[in-house]
Motif scaffolding. Structure first.
Motif, short mmCIF file in Angstrom:
data_model
loop_
_atom_site.label_atom_id
_atom_site.label_comp_id
_atom_site.label_asym_id
_atom_site.label_seq_id
_atom_site.Cartn_x
_atom_site.Cartn_y
_atom_site.Cartn_z
N ARG A 12 0.82 -1.21 0.00
CA ARG A 12 0.00 0.00 0.00
C ARG A 12 0.85 1.25 0.00
O ARG A 12 0.52 2.27 -0.63
N ASP A 13 2.00 1.20 0.71
CA ASP A 13 2.87 2.37 0.80
C ASP A 13 3.87 2.44 -0.34
O ASP A 13 4.83 3.20 -0.28
N GLY A 14 3.67 1.63 -1.39
CA GLY A 14 4.45 1.77 -2.62
C GLY A 14 5.54 0.76 -2.85
O GLY A 14 6.22 0.81 -3.88
N CYS A 15 5.75 -0.17 -1.94
CA CYS A 15 6.82 -1.16 -2.13
C CYS A 15 6.44 -2.17 -3.21
O CYS A 15 5.30 -2.63 -3.27
N ASP A 16 7.40 -2.52 -4.06
CA ASP A 16 7.17 -3.51 -5.11
C ASP A 16 8.53 -3.90 -5.69
O ASP A 16 9.28 -3.02 -6.13
N PRO A 17 8.89 -5.19 -5.68
CA PRO A 17 8.08 -6.32 -5.19
C PRO A 17 8.12 -6.43 -3.67
O PRO A 17 8.99 -5.85 -3.01
N VAL A 18 7.17 -7.20 -3.14
CA VAL A 18 7.11 -7.52 -1.71
C VAL A 18 7.06 -9.04 -1.60
O VAL A 18 6.16 -9.66 -2.15
N LYS A 49 1.09 6.60 6.52
CA LYS A 49 2.28 6.06 5.88
C LYS A 49 3.47 6.14 6.83
O LYS A 49 3.69 7.16 7.49
N LEU A 50 4.23 5.06 6.92
CA LEU A 50 5.40 5.06 7.80
C LEU A 50 6.42 6.09 7.35
O LEU A 50 6.68 6.24 6.16
N GLN A 51 7.02 6.78 8.33
CA GLN A 51 8.03 7.78 8.02
C GLN A 51 9.21 7.16 7.27
O GLN A 51 9.82 7.80 6.41
N ALA A 52 9.53 5.91 7.55
CA ALA A 52 10.66 5.25 6.91
C ALA A 52 10.48 5.14 5.40
O ALA A 52 11.46 5.07 4.65
N PHE A 53 9.22 5.11 4.92
CA PHE A 53 8.97 4.97 3.50
C PHE A 53 8.89 6.31 2.77
O PHE A 53 8.80 6.35 1.55
N ARG A 54 8.89 7.40 3.52
CA ARG A 54 8.80 8.72 2.88
C ARG A 54 10.16 9.12 2.34
O ARG A 54 11.20 8.80 2.92
N HIS A 55 10.14 9.85 1.23
CA HIS A 55 11.41 10.26 0.61
C HIS A 55 12.06 11.36 1.44
O HIS A 55 11.42 12.21 1.96
#
Length: 348
Positions: free
Chosen positions: A242-248, A342-348
């Motif tokens: 959901r937060d943009g990761c691919d692949p998972v 959204k987790l802060q770790a995934f933010r740019h």
């Protein structure tokens, strides 16, 4: 056929209807600046009847998509000109402005605005009507055009029956060679393009349906609490997607040395996740954190390390995680993440 949930989740489907900004006027009037082309963040918030902070959150999470649809941040001389034109008295050194297309894009991202839902309803209804409109009968119009050409030719050059047949045949051959064949070739190319687009959309819809099934399986924190260790990995994998990761990839415990999920962010960072399902009365200790840090950083070369737990972390565990740039997804943070933050770790 477009579906509202799929529209909310898929940027490619949103892009396919981004030009249909006329649906904004069917819901209510959108206030624009004197140039008649742009709206400020305040204007957009007023249109959707939400706070400006909600619009800013959408911008933060989807900036590149909104920019591709006309969102801009003005500063310097450009901002000064805009303030003079619009009569804005703000002392802010920058102002975000939305094109109508960017406002429509925002309507396709705001989940909880009643006005945004109404815009999506009009948009989907418009797409459905357009898809069932009758196509012009090209063959019928072409026949009428050929008949007219033959009639005009015979009127200009009176001829015998044999000559008339030859003239008609020449006109038909010429028409087929210069008009029909190119049209058919174009139709074939367009058909191939449409087929490829449809296949791409079908793949996207299939992927989104799988994600939605995983989301439904996750549900509330109560649902997470009753899951065993393996079941708990699936909703966490969904949250990463959901937060943009691919692949998972869920590793299924095959010699994973503690890595339950391995994923990649859109900018290529490697994410390593350990999922720990414990009762809310339990805690994650500094020993648990140290063991995970060693595994994630040394064994799996993680750029982002997430230790996700259904229980709290001890104070020492949180301090250790912070020192080693590891994200401690404790029960409170997990509840917020599962709720849409959204987790802060995934933010740019």
């Amino acid at each position: 056929m477009l579906d509202e949930i799929v529209l909310l989740e898929s940027s490619s489907l949103r892009a396919s209807v981004a030009e249909r900004d006329e649906v904004l006027d069917k819901v209510k009037e959108l206030a624009l600046s004197p140039d008649g082309l742009h709206a400020t963040t305040k204007d957009v918030a007023a249109y959707f009847e939400v706070s400006e902070s909600v619009i800013r959150a959408v911008i933060h999470d989807h900036r590149s998509e909104l920019q591709s649809n006309g969102y801009r941040v003005l500063s310097g001389e450009e901002l000064s000109c805009f303030k003079q034109l619009s009569g804005i008295q703000s002392r802010s050194r920058s102002i975000g402005i939305f094109s109508r297309r960017a406002v429509l894009n925002t309507a396709m991202l705001l989940r909880d605005s009643i006005v945004a839902r109404q815009v999506r309803t009009y948009l989907l209804d418009s797409e459905r009507k357009q898809s069932i409109e009758p196509v012009d009968n090209l063959i019928h119009r072409l026949k009428e055009w050929i008949d007219t050409r033959i009639t005009d030719a015979l009127a200009q050059h009176p001829a015998t029956l044999a000559d008339a047949a030859r003239i008609a045949e020449d006109i038909i051959r010429t028409t087929i060679g210069t008009a029909v064949v190119p049209l058919l070739n174009t139709a074939i190319r367009n058909d191939d393009d449409q087929r490829a687009r449809i296949e791409g959309l079908e793949s996207e819809v299939t992927r989104l349906k799988r994600i939605l099934r995983e989301r439904e399986a996750a549900g509330s924190m109560g649902a997470l609490d009753v899951m065993n260790a393996r079941q708990f990995e699936q909703p966490i994998a969904w949250l990463c997607r959901r937060d943009g990761c691919d692949p998972v990839t869920v590793t299924r415990g095959h010699d994973d040395t503690g890595a339950d999920i391995v994923a990649y962010t859109p900018d290529g960072r490697r994410v390593v996740v350990q999922c720990t399902a414990r009762t809310s009365a339990a805690t994650i200790t500094s020993g648990d954190v140290q063991q995970f840090i060693d595994m994630a950083k040394l064994d799996h070369k993680a750029d982002i390390a997430l230790l996700v737990a259904t229980c709290p972390f001890t104070r020492d565990a949180l301090l250790l995680a912070a020192r080693h740039d590891m994200t401690a997804v404790h029960r409170g943070l997990l509840e917020a993440w599962n709720g849409g933050v959204k987790l802060q770790a995934f933010r740019h």
